[in-house]
Design an enzyme around this catalytic site. Structure first.
Site, PDB file in Angstrom:
ATOM      1  N   ASP A 123       0.643  -1.250  -0.203  1.00 29.96           N
ATOM      2  CA  ASP A 123       0.113   0.170  -0.086  1.00 29.96           C
ATOM      3  C   ASP A 123       0.894   1.281   0.054  1.00 29.96           C
ATOM      4  OD1 ASP A 123      -2.057   1.816   0.133  1.00 29.96           O
ATOM      5  OD2 ASP A 123      -2.904   1.276   2.276  1.00 29.96           O
ATOM      6  N   ASP A 337      -1.854   5.640  -5.726  1.00 25.53           N
ATOM      7  CA  ASP A 337      -2.142   4.918  -4.588  1.00 25.53           C
ATOM      8  C   ASP A 337      -2.372   3.228  -4.955  1.00 25.53           C
ATOM      9  OD1 ASP A 337      -2.815   3.788  -2.167  1.00 25.53           O
ATOM     10  OD2 ASP A 337      -4.309   5.115  -1.757  1.00 25.53           O
TER      11      ASP A 337
END
Length: 466
Positions: A123, A337
């Site tokens: 992440d 992201d």
């Protein structure tokens, strides 16, 4: 979904009790998040793909870190970054592996001495990394074999309350900690999609090989969580995995999700350190802004890039470049992201995209349908036919760098014969940011060159990336 204010006050309520040593079942980071976070269970070690729990999958496209910061949360993060000591001298890490992909990138990392493989969501929108630690309930009910067993690792240690990370103070919203009844440093993370996790802060090594391991890093050791996977935080925060080891660069190549053969997920590639394909990458600089622009809506820990436009077919949409840049309050930031599944745009940009999609394929639009509370450009029927009507989509960045989303993969199968354009309103996340998720990173090498503060993109067949 509860309103943002409701979730925020609920978080304050939980933190209040946590500071009184009441053991609440909360937690996490992404996609960073001690803050309220909308995480998409959203770097190469064996990355495996696994669909999340049914509950999590419904919100898998929701953003990580940036999704739900309050003014105070953002201010605390920026203030804390100022106090961070310089990272240790750089060490050269070189590691590569293949991975599978469904809606999240899930990496199996070798942690501890000797190493135990732990599943973690890669992440780039999270800071603190955490793993699932076992909790022996009884001799007759052993912990799941996939959890980490601290008793088997000689390099494992717990952080006591006397550690600077656990000093009594107003809660640090980037990492809410408290002192538990055992005088150990306790953390709690609560994600707005309902994901909970809590446990103790610990120090532990990542052991890549007999000759290559990290020093002990600060991690979360979750004893209670609603998910069975941890988080590998890779943003620019002081406690991210990348920052703690002073990583120079990392990259990943997400394969096309629809290209499944015999129910096997496609394979992509991941590099920790140098990528031999980087000579062909096109780079854009990470954007920096005056301190005055970092509050209240700007996430200073995210990978912020200069998006300048969007094309659909041959037409460049009439969207001002300023819409993709932070304003004086930080709204309009554009970030990359890996932990968010889909792409989200601020209202003005989203409306222009939707207007063009309706013009091209409006009669086939599924009226009154919204997937997951965020995607409303959805269709019944043949997705290839609809893709041909809409055409290719291109994300335009500075320096002429582009990400091409072919018409053949512009639609995502969300089940029951419905296919949606993988773009939603960021307003549905409670933020005013543009977030480029992993769905629009397929068949593209994405490299985070931390040493030179830039992001590189390279076209690739990610199923053949290693």
């Amino acid at each position: 979904m509860a309103s943002f204010s409701t979730l925020f006050f609920f978080l304050l309520f939980l933190i209040f009790f946590n500071f009184n040593n009441i053991n609440l079942s909360l937690a996490h980071s992404k996609h960073s998040k001690t803050t309220i976070v909308y995480h998409s269970f959203s770097h190469s070690f064996p990355l495996i793909s696994a669909r999340l729990s049914q509950h999590a999958s419904k919100t898998s496209f929701i953003s990580s870190l940036a999704s739900s910061r309050t003014k105070k949360q953002r201010q605390e993060n920026a203030n804390n970054e100022k106090a961070v000591k310089p990272p240790p001298p750089s060490s050269s890490y070189n590691y590569k592996s293949s991975f599978n992909y469904s809606m999240a990138l899930i990496v199996a990392l070798p942690i501890g001495t000797p190493p135990q493989n732990q599943q973690m969501v890669l992440d780039t929108g999270s800071q603190l990394s955490w793993i699932q630690c076992n909790k022996r309930m009884s001799p007759r009910k052993p912990p799941p074999p996939t959890t980490f067993d601290p008793s088997l690792s000689s390099s494992f240690s717990l952080l006591p309350c006397t550690n600077p990370m656990c000093k009594p103070r107003i809660p640090d919203f980037s990492l809410p900690t408290s002192c538990d009844q055992n005088r150990l440093c306790h953390y709690s993370y609560f994600y707005a999609d309902g994901t909970l996790a809590e446990g103790n802060l610990v120090r532990e090594k990542f052991t890549f090989s007999s000759s290559q391991s990290t020093p002990p890093l600060i991690l979360g050791c979750a004893m209670n969580s609603t998910e069975n996977k941890g988080i590998l935080g890779m943003n620019m925060g002081r406690l991210s995995f990348a920052s703690q080891i002073n990583l120079q660069k990392f990259s990943y190549c997400v394969p096309i999700r629809q290209a499944q053969v015999n129910n096997k997920l496609p394979t992509g590639g991941f590099y920790l350190g140098h990528n031999p394909s980087s000579d062909s990458f096109q780079y854009i600089n990470l954007l920096t802004f005056p301190e005055s622009q970092r509050m209240p809506n700007f996430d200073p820990l995210a990978y912020t890039v200069g998006l300048v436009g969007i094309r659909i077919g041959p037409k460049k949409l009439n969207i001002s470049e300023s819409i993709f840049r932070p304003d004086a309050g930080g709204s309009g930031q554009t970030m990359i992201d890996s932990g968010t599944q889909y792409t989200f745009l601020v209202e003005e940009a989203y409306n222009k995209v939707r207007e063009e999609v309706v013009r091209l394929a409006g009669p086939k639009l599924k009226k009154g349908y919204v997937y997951g509370g965020s995607l409303d450009m959805c269709f019944d029927g043949n997705p290839m036919e609809i893709g041909r009507l809409i055409g290719d989509m291109v994300l335009e960045f500075e320096k002429g760098v582009e990400i091409l989303i072919n018409k053949e993969r512009i639609m995502d199968d969300v089940g029951n014969g419905v296919h949606c354009l993988g773009i939603g309103r960021s307003q549905s996340l409670g933020v005013a940011s543009n977030i480029i998720g992993n769905f629009h990173q397929q068949n593209v090498w994405v490299e985070f060159d931390l040493a030179n503060r830039r992001v590189g993109f390279g076209k690739a067949d990610c199923s053949k990336s290693l």
